[in-house]
Every structure is written in structure tokens, then in C-alpha cells.
Design a protein around this motif. Sequence first.
Motif, PDB file in Angstrom:
ATOM      1  N   GLY A  26     -46.867 -29.741  52.526  1.00 26.46           N
ATOM      2  CA  GLY A  26     -46.459 -30.385  53.263  1.00 26.46           C
ATOM      3  C   GLY A  26     -47.150 -29.127  54.514  1.00 26.46           C
ATOM      4  O   GLY A  26     -46.991 -28.937  55.738  1.00 26.46           O
ATOM      5  N   THR A  28     -50.290 -29.957  56.472  1.00 23.06           N
ATOM      6  CA  THR A  28     -50.001 -30.822  58.168  1.00 23.06           C
ATOM      7  C   THR A  28     -49.353 -31.137  58.458  1.00 23.06           C
ATOM      8  O   THR A  28     -49.058 -31.872  59.647  1.00 23.06           O
ATOM      9  CB  THR A  28     -51.266 -31.575  57.545  1.00 23.06           C
ATOM     10  OG1 THR A  28     -50.120 -32.718  56.304  1.00 23.06           O
ATOM     11  CG2 THR A  28     -52.396 -31.381  56.630  1.00 23.06           C
ATOM     12  N   GLY A  29     -47.991 -30.733  58.067  1.00 18.63           N
ATOM     13  CA  GLY A  29     -46.773 -31.125  59.096  1.00 18.63           C
ATOM     14  C   GLY A  29     -46.649 -30.301  59.744  1.00 18.63           C
ATOM     15  O   GLY A  29     -47.101 -29.214  60.336  1.00 18.63           O
ATOM     16  N   LEU A  30     -45.335 -30.521  60.526  1.00 24.56           N
ATOM     17  CA  LEU A  30     -45.208 -29.341  62.017  1.00 24.56           C
ATOM     18  C   LEU A  30     -44.744 -28.208  61.892  1.00 24.56           C
ATOM     19  O   LEU A  30     -45.835 -26.612  61.492  1.00 24.56           O
ATOM     20  CB  LEU A  30     -44.016 -30.125  62.665  1.00 24.56           C
ATOM     21  CG  LEU A  30     -43.382 -28.773  64.035  1.00 24.56           C
ATOM     22  CD1 LEU A  30     -44.238 -28.783  64.809  1.00 24.56           C
ATOM     23  CD2 LEU A  30     -42.127 -29.940  64.237  1.00 24.56           C
ATOM     24  N   SER A  33     -47.739 -26.255  59.537  1.00 22.54           N
ATOM     25  CA  SER A  33     -48.895 -26.189  60.515  1.00 22.54           C
ATOM     26  C   SER A  33     -48.842 -24.646  60.808  1.00 22.54           C
ATOM     27  O   SER A  33     -49.511 -24.082  60.891  1.00 22.54           O
ATOM     28  CB  SER A  33     -48.954 -26.938  61.229  1.00 22.54           C
ATOM     29  OG  SER A  33     -50.237 -28.652  60.409  1.00 22.54           O
ATOM     30  N   SER A  57     -53.229 -33.384  63.415  1.00 21.66           N
ATOM     31  CA  SER A  57     -52.811 -32.106  63.204  1.00 21.66           C
ATOM     32  C   SER A  57     -53.522 -30.428  63.372  1.00 21.66           C
ATOM     33  O   SER A  57     -54.013 -31.150  63.765  1.00 21.66           O
ATOM     34  CB  SER A  57     -52.550 -31.535  61.413  1.00 21.66           C
ATOM     35  OG  SER A  57     -51.766 -31.141  60.691  1.00 21.66           O
ATOM     36  N   ALA A  97     -43.540 -29.852  51.567  1.00 13.72           N
ATOM     37  CA  ALA A  97     -43.948 -31.532  51.430  1.00 13.72           C
ATOM     38  C   ALA A  97     -42.437 -32.132  51.341  1.00 13.72           C
ATOM     39  O   ALA A  97     -41.553 -32.177  50.309  1.00 13.72           O
ATOM     40  CB  ALA A  97     -44.940 -31.823  50.947  1.00 13.72           C
ATOM     41  N   GLN A  99     -41.223 -36.421  52.588  1.00 18.40           N
ATOM     42  CA  GLN A  99     -40.542 -37.876  54.242  1.00 18.40           C
ATOM     43  C   GLN A  99     -39.553 -37.369  54.489  1.00 18.40           C
ATOM     44  O   GLN A  99     -38.143 -37.682  54.062  1.00 18.40           O
ATOM     45  CB  GLN A  99     -40.704 -39.176  53.232  1.00 18.40           C
ATOM     46  CG  GLN A  99     -40.885 -40.311  54.261  1.00 18.40           C
ATOM     47  CD  GLN A  99     -40.039 -40.213  55.137  1.00 18.40           C
ATOM     48  OE1 GLN A  99     -40.372 -40.329  56.948  1.00 18.40           O
ATOM     49  NE2 GLN A  99     -38.741 -40.916  55.142  1.00 18.40           N
ATOM     50  N   THR A 100     -39.802 -36.817  56.052  1.00 22.67           N
ATOM     51  CA  THR A 100     -39.141 -37.243  57.370  1.00 22.67           C
ATOM     52  C   THR A 100     -38.199 -37.557  58.061  1.00 22.67           C
ATOM     53  O   THR A 100     -37.234 -36.970  58.537  1.00 22.67           O
ATOM     54  CB  THR A 100     -39.209 -35.256  58.081  1.00 22.67           C
ATOM     55  OG1 THR A 100     -40.697 -36.164  58.452  1.00 22.67           O
ATOM     56  CG2 THR A 100     -39.948 -34.000  57.066  1.00 22.67           C
ATOM     57  N   ASN A 116     -39.513 -36.651  48.586  1.00 23.67           N
ATOM     58  CA  ASN A 116     -38.681 -36.045  48.061  1.00 23.67           C
ATOM     59  C   ASN A 116     -37.761 -35.563  47.012  1.00 23.67           C
ATOM     60  O   ASN A 116     -38.060 -34.186  46.908  1.00 23.67           O
ATOM     61  CB  ASN A 116     -36.926 -36.339  49.351  1.00 23.67           C
ATOM     62  CG  ASN A 116     -37.984 -36.937  51.159  1.00 23.67           C
ATOM     63  OD1 ASN A 116     -38.836 -36.847  51.070  1.00 23.67           O
ATOM     64  ND2 ASN A 116     -37.428 -37.290  51.614  1.00 23.67           N
ATOM     65  N   ASP A 200     -45.913 -31.841  66.333  1.00 19.86           N
ATOM     66  CA  ASP A 200     -45.553 -32.799  66.419  1.00 19.86           C
ATOM     67  C   ASP A 200     -45.915 -33.776  66.887  1.00 19.86           C
ATOM     68  O   ASP A 200     -45.721 -34.988  68.112  1.00 19.86           O
ATOM     69  CB  ASP A 200     -43.725 -32.514  66.173  1.00 19.86           C
ATOM     70  CG  ASP A 200     -43.029 -33.890  65.576  1.00 19.86           C
ATOM     71  OD1 ASP A 200     -43.457 -34.631  65.233  1.00 19.86           O
ATOM     72  OD2 ASP A 200     -41.130 -33.042  66.037  1.00 19.86           O
ATOM     73  N   ASN A 202     -45.094 -36.973  65.761  1.00 17.89           N
ATOM     74  CA  ASN A 202     -43.602 -38.205  64.874  1.00 17.89           C
ATOM     75  C   ASN A 202     -42.918 -38.964  66.352  1.00 17.89           C
ATOM     76  O   ASN A 202     -41.955 -37.830  66.629  1.00 17.89           O
ATOM     77  CB  ASN A 202     -42.287 -37.842  64.114  1.00 17.89           C
ATOM     78  CG  ASN A 202     -43.258 -37.515  62.577  1.00 17.89           C
ATOM     79  OD1 ASN A 202     -44.239 -38.362  62.128  1.00 17.89           O
ATOM     80  ND2 ASN A 202     -43.605 -36.872  62.410  1.00 17.89           N
TER      81      ASN A 202
END
Length: 340
Positions: A26, A28-30, A33, A57, A97, A99-100, A116, A200, A202
Motif C-alpha cells: 500500500g 502509493t496510498g496516503l 507514501s 501519488s 494495502a 480498499q479503504t 482486505n 490523499d 480520494n
Amino acid sequence: MEKRKSPLESMVKSDFWLDRPVFVTGATGLLGSWLVKRLLELKAEVVCLVRDWVPQSELVLSKTIERVKIVRGDVRDQKLLERVLGEYEIDTVFHLAAQTIVGIANRNPVSTFETNIQGTWSLLEACRRSPLVKQIVVASSDKAYGEHENLPYTEETPLQGKHPYDVSKACADLIAQTYAYTYGLPVVITRCGNLYGEGDLNWNRVIPGTIRSILKGQRPVIRSDGNYVRDYFYVEDGVSAYLSLAEKLSENKDLAGQAFNFSNEEPISVINLVKLILNLMDSNLEPLILNEATHEIREQYLSSKKAREILNWKPKFSLVEGLTLTINWYKNFLETFDLK
């Protein structure tokens, strides 16, 4: 985008991370990163699992991605994970990682469950087969608790999620506990409030969505009636929480299987959060309240007492401080990529 010195540097042990092989899912997520950036500052050897290429990202924009080893693949691919852990001789694993997005989970429960839940057991089974792995930190969520009358939630609050996202995180949480208690795997669990901060993307989340709307001169949209109450947890405080927890696990193996809440302990309603952002941005816009939210917990916030006492951890950023830094980042980002 621009580098700034973090007040969190004093909260972690730089010698602990020096040359340590670390695997981050995960990335590349908030949170991923920012965690990777801090690990590199601490001179760790970082390997990142990346499924989708996200050019906007923070990991890419900050050019952090050029300084890490990248493995392309899916967190559900156990054989790939075993290869990575073995070939890179990974010592510490951060499993972020997931799906949030709650709305996506409600619309697409199966893909959320696969990522998840299956993603968690695939990673932990790979770790079980990799004797060099010494610390594993798994991201659960405050949503795993489900809905309770007694607030704030402590780590003793039962996990009783009922909706797809909540259930997916509760299952991942319990699976992590299973691997600790049944197989002796050195895994600990984080349950954080709603993370926010620079990077972020999203936009259906309330903080980035509100900031973008204001910058475009549009009324910020609130999907609910505005009275839902949450913690909003700044990303750099999240980074310090993860690093501190991994370090403490290396010192105290008895922490394996335990969960820790992390929050700034400043719960706020959505409508008051949006009004705060409007005030910080000197905007006179009025929020548009859709009152369309369904299958979401009404009030939820956490006690971080256990983390304060056992980890000697505490947040460094107030909600206003974190929002101010976040707003400034989005101004720069949207001027560059979205508001030409």
C-alpha cells in the motif's frame, strides 16, 4: 511536494532503521507514501509492493519512488510475497494495502473482502514461511469495532462490524491475531482514526473533497446530515505511530497479537469539520448537505491511552495544525494539476 523537516524525527530511533530491509504494501496510498519517505530519511532499505501506477501519488510526486525498490503485483499473490520477503531478506513488514473507501465497499463488497481479508492472510502466511521477518505491523481500523454506545473505544471494545468495510477490517484484524497467537508470528495491529493529510487523492473523502471544492469556488458537499462524529488523524502522526510500534515490538515480543488505537483524541462532527476548513481558508461558502449516507456508524472515536502508556507515543499535531499543512499542500497541488 517540498521537503520540510518533520517534528517526528525525534520520536523514532534512527539507528534502529539504519540499513534495515523493510517491506511496505500500500505504498502509493496516503499513509504509505509518507511512511516510505520517513523510512528513507531514517536510511532504511525499502521495498514497496505496487499494484496500480498512480502518477499523482505523493510517492511519485516527491520522487520518493525513485529511491526504493518496486515490486509490481497484488497483495493477494502469496507466492509473489514469499519471493519478495525471501529475496530481499525483509526484516520488518508494514501491511497497509487495502480498499479503504466505505462507499466503494458498500457497492463492491467482494473486491473489498478479497483485498482486505485475503490480502491479509496471504501476506501473513508468506511471513510465516519467511524466518527472517522479525516485526509485522498490520493496519486495521477504528471501523473494525462497529457501532457501540460507550465512547471512546478502547482496545477492549469488541469487534462487531456489520457493514462491508467494517467487517473486512474486523476480519483482517482477527486474522492477524490468529497468526500471532497460533503461530507465534511477531505481528501487531493498528486501529487508527480517519487519516488525512497531504497527498490523499480520494476526493470523496470529506477533507480533500472540501478543500478542492473551496479552491474551485464550489460549495463543499456533505454526503451525510453532517452530524456523524469521527476522529481525524494527521498522516505524520500516523507515521510516528507505525514506526514507534514496530520499534517497541522489537524490544518486547509479548506485544505480538496486541492492537493499539491511535488518535489525536479530538472528535468532531462532519459539519463542524467542514466549517473549520472553511474558516481556515477564509471562505464564505455554505456546505451542501445531501443527507444520503447509509450503512455508516453514527459516532465513533478512540482512546489512545494504551499507546501513550506502553509506547510512550502521543500525537504532535492538533487538528488545526494538521489541516493547515494539508490545505497548503492542496493549494499547490491543485494549482499545478487541476486548476489551470
